[in-house]
Design a protein around this motif. Structure first.
Motif, PDB file in Angstrom:
ATOM      1  N   PHE A  19      -7.366  -1.873   7.183  1.00  0.00           N
ATOM      2  CA  PHE A  19      -6.372  -2.844   6.728  1.00  0.00           C
ATOM      3  C   PHE A  19      -5.295  -2.917   7.803  1.00  0.00           C
ATOM      4  O   PHE A  19      -4.439  -2.055   7.912  1.00  0.00           O
ATOM      5  N   TYR A  20      -5.399  -3.942   8.629  1.00  0.00           N
ATOM      6  CA  TYR A  20      -4.553  -4.082   9.808  1.00  0.00           C
ATOM      7  C   TYR A  20      -3.375  -4.986   9.492  1.00  0.00           C
ATOM      8  O   TYR A  20      -3.537  -6.167   9.193  1.00  0.00           O
ATOM      9  N   HIS A  21      -2.200  -4.412   9.536  1.00  0.00           N
ATOM     10  CA  HIS A  21      -0.936  -5.109   9.253  1.00  0.00           C
ATOM     11  C   HIS A  21      -0.881  -5.665   7.833  1.00  0.00           C
ATOM     12  O   HIS A  21      -0.249  -6.695   7.585  1.00  0.00           O
ATOM     13  N   VAL A  22      -1.575  -4.987   6.928  1.00  0.00           N
ATOM     14  CA  VAL A  22      -1.500  -5.339   5.512  1.00  0.00           C
ATOM     15  C   VAL A  22      -1.798  -4.071   4.712  1.00  0.00           C
ATOM     16  O   VAL A  22      -2.754  -3.362   5.001  1.00  0.00           O
ATOM     17  N   PRO A  23      -0.953  -3.745   3.741  1.00  0.00           N
ATOM     18  CA  PRO A  23      -1.249  -2.568   2.917  1.00  0.00           C
ATOM     19  C   PRO A  23      -2.489  -2.802   2.052  1.00  0.00           C
ATOM     20  O   PRO A  23      -2.692  -3.894   1.528  1.00  0.00           O
ATOM     21  N   SER A  24      -3.316  -1.785   1.922  1.00  0.00           N
ATOM     22  CA  SER A  24      -4.513  -1.919   1.092  1.00  0.00           C
ATOM     23  C   SER A  24      -4.146  -2.272  -0.347  1.00  0.00           C
ATOM     24  O   SER A  24      -4.910  -2.935  -1.041  1.00  0.00           O
ATOM     25  N   SER A  25      -2.952  -1.878  -0.788  1.00  0.00           N
ATOM     26  CA  SER A  25      -2.531  -2.209  -2.155  1.00  0.00           C
ATOM     27  C   SER A  25      -2.367  -3.723  -2.329  1.00  0.00           C
ATOM     28  O   SER A  25      -2.633  -4.252  -3.410  1.00  0.00           O
ATOM     29  N   ASN A  26      -1.941  -4.434  -1.283  1.00  0.00           N
ATOM     30  CA  ASN A  26      -1.858  -5.902  -1.369  1.00  0.00           C
ATOM     31  C   ASN A  26      -3.240  -6.518  -1.507  1.00  0.00           C
ATOM     32  O   ASN A  26      -3.429  -7.493  -2.222  1.00  0.00           O
ATOM     33  N   VAL A  27      -4.209  -5.944  -0.816  1.00  0.00           N
ATOM     34  CA  VAL A  27      -5.578  -6.442  -0.918  1.00  0.00           C
ATOM     35  C   VAL A  27      -6.120  -6.123  -2.310  1.00  0.00           C
ATOM     36  O   VAL A  27      -6.745  -6.965  -2.957  1.00  0.00           O
ATOM     37  N   ARG A  28      -5.870  -4.902  -2.775  1.00  0.00           N
ATOM     38  CA  ARG A  28      -6.379  -4.457  -4.085  1.00  0.00           C
ATOM     39  C   ARG A  28      -5.870  -5.364  -5.206  1.00  0.00           C
ATOM     40  O   ARG A  28      -6.617  -5.738  -6.096  1.00  0.00           O
ATOM     41  N   ARG A  29      -4.605  -5.721  -5.153  1.00  0.00           N
ATOM     42  CA  ARG A  29      -4.008  -6.529  -6.226  1.00  0.00           C
ATOM     43  C   ARG A  29      -4.013  -8.020  -5.923  1.00  0.00           C
ATOM     44  O   ARG A  29      -3.559  -8.819  -6.739  1.00  0.00           O
ATOM     45  N   GLN A  30      -4.499  -8.399  -4.729  1.00  0.00           N
ATOM     46  CA  GLN A  30      -4.433  -9.785  -4.264  1.00  0.00           C
ATOM     47  C   GLN A  30      -3.009 -10.322  -4.411  1.00  0.00           C
ATOM     48  O   GLN A  30      -2.763 -11.363  -5.015  1.00  0.00           O
ATOM     49  N   ALA A  31      -2.097  -9.575  -3.853  1.00  0.00           N
ATOM     50  CA  ALA A  31      -0.678  -9.948  -3.907  1.00  0.00           C
ATOM     51  C   ALA A  31      -0.278 -10.602  -2.581  1.00  0.00           C
ATOM     52  O   ALA A  31      -1.012 -10.561  -1.602  1.00  0.00           O
ATOM     53  N   GLY A  32       0.887 -11.194  -2.574  1.00  0.00           N
ATOM     54  CA  GLY A  32       1.430 -11.786  -1.356  1.00  0.00           C
ATOM     55  C   GLY A  32       0.535 -12.875  -0.808  1.00  0.00           C
ATOM     56  O   GLY A  32       0.093 -13.764  -1.531  1.00  0.00           O
ATOM     57  N   PRO A  33       0.213 -12.801   0.493  1.00  0.00           N
ATOM     58  CA  PRO A  33      -0.589 -13.863   1.108  1.00  0.00           C
ATOM     59  C   PRO A  33      -1.984 -13.986   0.505  1.00  0.00           C
ATOM     60  O   PRO A  33      -2.579 -15.055   0.531  1.00  0.00           O
TER      61      PRO A  33
END
Length: 115
Positions: A19-33
């Protein structure tokens, strides 16, 4: 991403998410971008496809991987860690024939020491 998740689930392929320049938690929750991206895709793809993507992103973000959020120019250090981790998972030792590659010998020796 769905293909990678399927290979890991069904074929037991080794997967190491980075996870490059993005926290895995954002990917996990599909948050932000990620939330914005999925909202944009709703008019282009069937809901079933988008839901599969979301499920697969959540799944892969829960697989052991590397978060490189604030690297501060330390990408080579992160890369060494990732290569070492993958080499261990594959039970691989570096035995490359590198005599023809100028300047590679010290790098190969350093990489071998770190594994």
């Amino acid at each position: 991403m769905s293909t990678i998740a399927d290979l890991h689930r069904k074929k037991k392929q080794i997967v190491v998410p980075v996870f490059y320049h993005v926290p895995s938690s954002n990917v996990r929750r599909q948050a932000g971008p990620y939330l914005d991206h999925f909202n944009l895709q709703q008019s282009r793809y069937p809901e079933e496809t988008i839901n599969k993507w979301k499920t697969d992103m959540t799944y892969l973000s829960n697989v052991y991987g590397f978060d490189i959020v604030d690297s501060n120019g330390q990408e080579p250090n992160h890369l060494e860690r990732i290569i070492g981790d993958v080499a261990k998972k594959l039970n691989h030792s570096f035995t490359l024939i590198t005599s023809d590659l100028i300047g590679i010998q010290p790098r190969v020796a350093e990489l071998e020491r770190s594994c």
